[in-house]
Design a protein around this motif. Structure first.
Motif, PDB file in Angstrom:
ATOM      1  N   THR A  71       0.853  -1.198   0.000  1.00  0.00           N
ATOM      2  CA  THR A  71       0.000   0.000   0.000  1.00  0.00           C
ATOM      3  C   THR A  71       0.888   1.247   0.000  1.00  0.00           C
ATOM      4  N   TYR A  72       0.267   2.393  -0.305  1.00  0.00           N
ATOM      5  CA  TYR A  72       1.021   3.658  -0.234  1.00  0.00           C
ATOM      6  C   TYR A  72       1.617   3.809   1.166  1.00  0.00           C
ATOM      7  N   PHE A  73       0.832   3.428   2.190  1.00  0.00           N
ATOM      8  CA  PHE A  73       1.263   3.606   3.577  1.00  0.00           C
ATOM      9  C   PHE A  73       2.563   2.847   3.843  1.00  0.00           C
ATOM     10  N   ASP A  74       2.594   1.574   3.419  1.00  0.00           N
ATOM     11  CA  ASP A  74       3.806   0.781   3.654  1.00  0.00           C
ATOM     12  C   ASP A  74       4.996   1.297   2.844  1.00  0.00           C
ATOM     13  N   ARG A  75       4.736   1.793   1.637  1.00  0.00           N
ATOM     14  CA  ARG A  75       5.849   2.323   0.818  1.00  0.00           C
ATOM     15  C   ARG A  75       6.465   3.569   1.460  1.00  0.00           C
ATOM     16  N   VAL A  76       5.604   4.432   1.981  1.00  0.00           N
ATOM     17  CA  VAL A  76       6.115   5.674   2.582  1.00  0.00           C
ATOM     18  C   VAL A  76       6.809   5.366   3.913  1.00  0.00           C
ATOM     19  N   LEU A  77       6.177   4.489   4.688  1.00  0.00           N
ATOM     20  CA  LEU A  77       6.780   4.076   5.964  1.00  0.00           C
ATOM     21  C   LEU A  77       8.170   3.481   5.726  1.00  0.00           C
ATOM     22  N   ALA A  78       8.250   2.584   4.742  1.00  0.00           N
ATOM     23  CA  ALA A  78       9.520   1.918   4.433  1.00  0.00           C
ATOM     24  C   ALA A  78      10.557   2.929   3.946  1.00  0.00           C
ATOM     25  N   SER A  79      10.118   3.904   3.158  1.00  0.00           N
ATOM     26  CA  SER A  79      11.051   4.916   2.638  1.00  0.00           C
ATOM     27  C   SER A  79      11.609   5.757   3.779  1.00  0.00           C
ATOM     28  N   LYS A  80      10.728   6.158   4.689  1.00  0.00           N
ATOM     29  CA  LYS A  80      11.173   6.960   5.852  1.00  0.00           C
ATOM     30  C   LYS A  80      12.132   6.162   6.726  1.00  0.00           C
ATOM     31  N   MET A  81      11.762   4.911   6.980  1.00  0.00           N
ATOM     32  CA  MET A  81      12.577   4.088   7.887  1.00  0.00           C
ATOM     33  C   MET A  81      13.936   3.746   7.281  1.00  0.00           C
ATOM     34  N   GLY A  82      13.953   3.511   5.964  1.00  0.00           N
ATOM     35  CA  GLY A  82      15.221   3.185   5.301  1.00  0.00           C
ATOM     36  C   GLY A  82      16.200   4.347   5.404  1.00  0.00           C
ATOM     37  N   ILE A  83      15.713   5.538   5.167  1.00  0.00           N
ATOM     38  CA  ILE A  83      16.573   6.725   5.267  1.00  0.00           C
ATOM     39  C   ILE A  83      17.008   6.924   6.721  1.00  0.00           C
ATOM     40  N   ALA A  84      16.057   6.753   7.645  1.00  0.00           N
ATOM     41  CA  ALA A  84      16.377   6.941   9.075  1.00  0.00           C
ATOM     42  C   ALA A  84      17.449   5.954   9.533  1.00  0.00           C
ATOM     43  N   ALA A  85      17.435   4.748   8.977  1.00  0.00           N
ATOM     44  CA  ALA A  85      18.440   3.751   9.378  1.00  0.00           C
ATOM     45  C   ALA A  85      19.840   4.230   8.983  1.00  0.00           C
ATOM     46  N   VAL A  86      19.964   4.704   7.744  1.00  0.00           N
ATOM     47  CA  VAL A  86      21.286   5.157   7.265  1.00  0.00           C
ATOM     48  C   VAL A  86      21.715   6.410   8.048  1.00  0.00           C
ATOM     49  N   GLU A  87      20.792   7.333   8.233  1.00  0.00           N
ATOM     50  CA  GLU A  87      21.147   8.562   8.972  1.00  0.00           C
ATOM     51  C   GLU A  87      21.510   8.232  10.422  1.00  0.00           C
ATOM     52  N   GLY A  88      20.806   7.255  10.993  1.00  0.00           N
ATOM     53  CA  GLY A  88      21.116   6.828  12.365  1.00  0.00           C
ATOM     54  C   GLY A  88      22.540   6.291  12.462  1.00  0.00           C
ATOM     55  N   LEU A  89      22.912   5.445  11.507  1.00  0.00           N
ATOM     56  CA  LEU A  89      24.283   4.884  11.520  1.00  0.00           C
ATOM     57  C   LEU A  89      25.313   6.009  11.418  1.00  0.00           C
ATOM     58  N   ILE A  90      25.052   6.959  10.518  1.00  0.00           N
ATOM     59  CA  ILE A  90      25.994   8.073  10.313  1.00  0.00           C
ATOM     60  C   ILE A  90      26.134   8.909  11.605  1.00  0.00           C
ATOM     61  N   GLN A  91      25.026   9.018  12.327  1.00  0.00           N
ATOM     62  CA  GLN A  91      25.066   9.768  13.601  1.00  0.00           C
ATOM     63  C   GLN A  91      25.686   8.964  14.741  1.00  0.00           C
ATOM     64  N   GLY A  92      26.078   7.723  14.470  1.00  0.00           N
ATOM     65  CA  GLY A  92      26.746   6.917  15.498  1.00  0.00           C
ATOM     66  C   GLY A  92      25.804   6.031  16.299  1.00  0.00           C
ATOM     67  N   LYS A  93      24.565   5.884  15.850  1.00  0.00           N
ATOM     68  CA  LYS A  93      23.631   5.017  16.586  1.00  0.00           C
ATOM     69  C   LYS A  93      23.924   3.565  16.232  1.00  0.00           C
ATOM     70  N   THR A  94      23.757   2.697  17.222  1.00  0.00           N
ATOM     71  CA  THR A  94      23.935   1.270  16.964  1.00  0.00           C
ATOM     72  C   THR A  94      23.079   0.448  17.910  1.00  0.00           C
ATOM     73  N   ASP A  95      22.811  -0.815  17.503  1.00  0.00           N
ATOM     74  CA  ASP A  95      21.996  -1.735  18.293  1.00  0.00           C
ATOM     75  C   ASP A  95      20.613  -1.150  18.584  1.00  0.00           C
ATOM     76  N   VAL A  96      20.078  -0.464  17.593  1.00  0.00           N
ATOM     77  CA  VAL A  96      18.754   0.143  17.759  1.00  0.00           C
ATOM     78  C   VAL A  96      17.823  -0.321  16.636  1.00  0.00           C
ATOM     79  N   MET A  97      16.526  -0.183  16.919  1.00  0.00           N
ATOM     80  CA  MET A  97      15.529  -0.432  15.876  1.00  0.00           C
ATOM     81  C   MET A  97      14.828   0.881  15.559  1.00  0.00           C
ATOM     82  N   VAL A  98      14.725   1.172  14.284  1.00  0.00           N
ATOM     83  CA  VAL A  98      13.975   2.355  13.870  1.00  0.00           C
ATOM     84  C   VAL A  98      12.489   2.090  14.140  1.00  0.00           C
ATOM     85  N   GLY A  99      11.779   3.125  14.550  1.00  0.00           N
ATOM     86  CA  GLY A  99      10.326   2.989  14.734  1.00  0.00           C
ATOM     87  C   GLY A  99       9.631   4.286  14.370  1.00  0.00           C
ATOM     88  N   VAL A 100       8.307   4.232  14.333  1.00  0.00           N
ATOM     89  CA  VAL A 100       7.539   5.491  14.246  1.00  0.00           C
ATOM     90  C   VAL A 100       6.593   5.529  15.439  1.00  0.00           C
TER      91      VAL A 100
END
Ligand SMILES: Nc1ncnc2c1ncn2[C@@H]1O[C@H](COP(=O)(O)OP(=O)(O)O)[C@@H](O)[C@H]1O
Ligand SMILES: O=P(O)(O)OC[C@H]1O[C@](O)(COP(=O)(O)O)[C@@H](O)[C@@H]1O
Ligand SMILES: [Mg+2]
Length: 324
Positions: free
Chosen positions: A262-291
């Motif tokens: 669905t559109y909802f899952d595509r947008v959610l996945a897009s946000k979370m995918g970017i957040a995962a990479v940005e989180g790693l760059i910011q030094g986050k680890t052993d975490v799960m992205v959520g909304v």
């Protein structure tokens, strides 16, 4: 101080879920956007152990946002549960100088990743991808919206035939130990009851409810992992004691896992995918992205996985009022 991440690997693990491809695409493109090299690990932890790892570019993830399943394939790996298996996986990543991991999967995937992080100290982030919506720390997991819509579509079709024959249908939906797909597809599909793992409903209670009702046909949604038994078992018990309806059972099974997100899952996945990479760059680890309330959050393993994902009591209240 943490060293700069240069090479990120992404993989999907556990049950596939619609929207995983959109998440892979977002991880790959965000990595490239931030000048990182990005690799795919095929078949989850299985592929990590078997060295099934290839570099990707921005075009490798073209034309996948609308596709169900996962282009990286998924697996449930017994070997990764052993220290030897995880050691092999680490050696393969080290050989390619991969210095961070993004996993797209469910509670099992996150548990395995936590162990891997503790043993090898490589930065890791998990994106919740499972139709079950059973992860604490996020209001939604990727795939849940699509799977629930698929269940509702099926329930609507079953309603047509149920009504034509005065039948009582028990419709079994997935969710492992979680009743989210069942309760929401039950409300949206107009079921008389949703039997979920989080709440005990006895056969007596169900029969009493059916007996009181003046409906000519009825639908009962049953979550697969409930203590009251499978849809087949519940239907048999009801049938033995309550003969007003002709009783039928439909198990929706794996059709809930497929289809275009669905559109909802595509947008959610897009946000979370970017957040995962940005989180790693910011030094986050052993975490799960959520909304949470539409905002991206990062949940650390210890606080997230020690909690139960509870069912929203408001959903139970709504279902009860509407079942009369
Ligand atoms: N306790 C654990 N230790 C190590 N690896 C684990 C553990 N639990 C799960 N995994 C790994 O994660 C994989 C995916 O978990 P699974 O429960 O099958 O799916 P999901 O991630 O969708 O919940 C498992 O097949 C296994 O390889
Ligand atoms: O596809 P399999 O291996 O039979 O597993 C079925 C299970 O996978 C799910 O579809 C998804 O669960 P996970 O995301 O935890 O793998 C459950 O709803 C169901 O119980
Ligand atoms: Mg799971």
């Amino acid at each position: 101080m943490s060293t700069e991440i240069k090479r990120i690997a992404v993989f999907t693990s556990g049950g596939d879920a619609p929207g995983m491809n959109a998440a892979i695409r977002a991880v790959v493109r965000a990595s490239i956007y931030y000048d990182k090299e990005v690799f795919a690990v095929y078949r989850g932890y299985e592929g990590m152990i078997d060295n099934d790892i290839v570099p990707l570019d921005a075009r490798s993830v073209g034309n996948i946002i609308q596709r169900g399943g996962t282009i990286l394939k998924s697996a449930r790996s017994k070997e990764f549960r052993t220290p030897e298996g995880r050691q092999k996986a680490y050696e393969n990543l080290k050989e390619r100088n991969i210095d961070a991991l993004v996993a797209i999967g469910g509670d099992g995937t996150f548990t395995g990743l936590h162990k891997f992080y503790q043993e090898f100290n490589i930065p890791v982030i998990c994106i919740p991808g499972t139709i079950d919506n059973d992860l604490p720390g996020t209001d939604y997991t990727i795939g849940y919206d699509t799977a629930t819509n698929t269940a509702v579509e099926a329930i609507d079709k079953i309603r047509d035939t149920a009504l034509s024959h005065n039948r009582l249908f028990f419709i079994e939906v997935m969710g492992r130990d979680s009743g989210y797909i069942a309760i929401n597809s039950g409300i949206a599909g107009g079921a008389i009851a949703a039997i979920i793992p989080e709440e005990k409903m006895t056969t007596d209670e169900l029969i009493e409810m059916l007996d009181k009702s003046d409906k000519r046909s009825s639908l009962v949604v049953v979550a697969e992992g409930g203590k009251s038994g499978s849809a087949m078992e519940i239907a048999k018990q009801v049938n033995e004691r309550f003969s007003y309806y002709d009783t039928k059972v439909t198990i929706l099974g794996h059709l809930q896992r497929g289809g275009s997100p669905t559109y909802f899952d595509r947008v959610l996945a897009s946000k979370m995918g970017i957040a995962a990479v940005e989180g790693l760059i910011q030094g986050k680890t052993d975490v799960m992205v959520g909304v949470r309330n539409h905002q991206i959050v990062y949940n650390d393993f210890e606080t997230t996985m020690n909690k139960e994902r509870e069912i929203d009591p408001e959903l139970l209240r709504i279902a009860k009022i509407l079942s009369i």
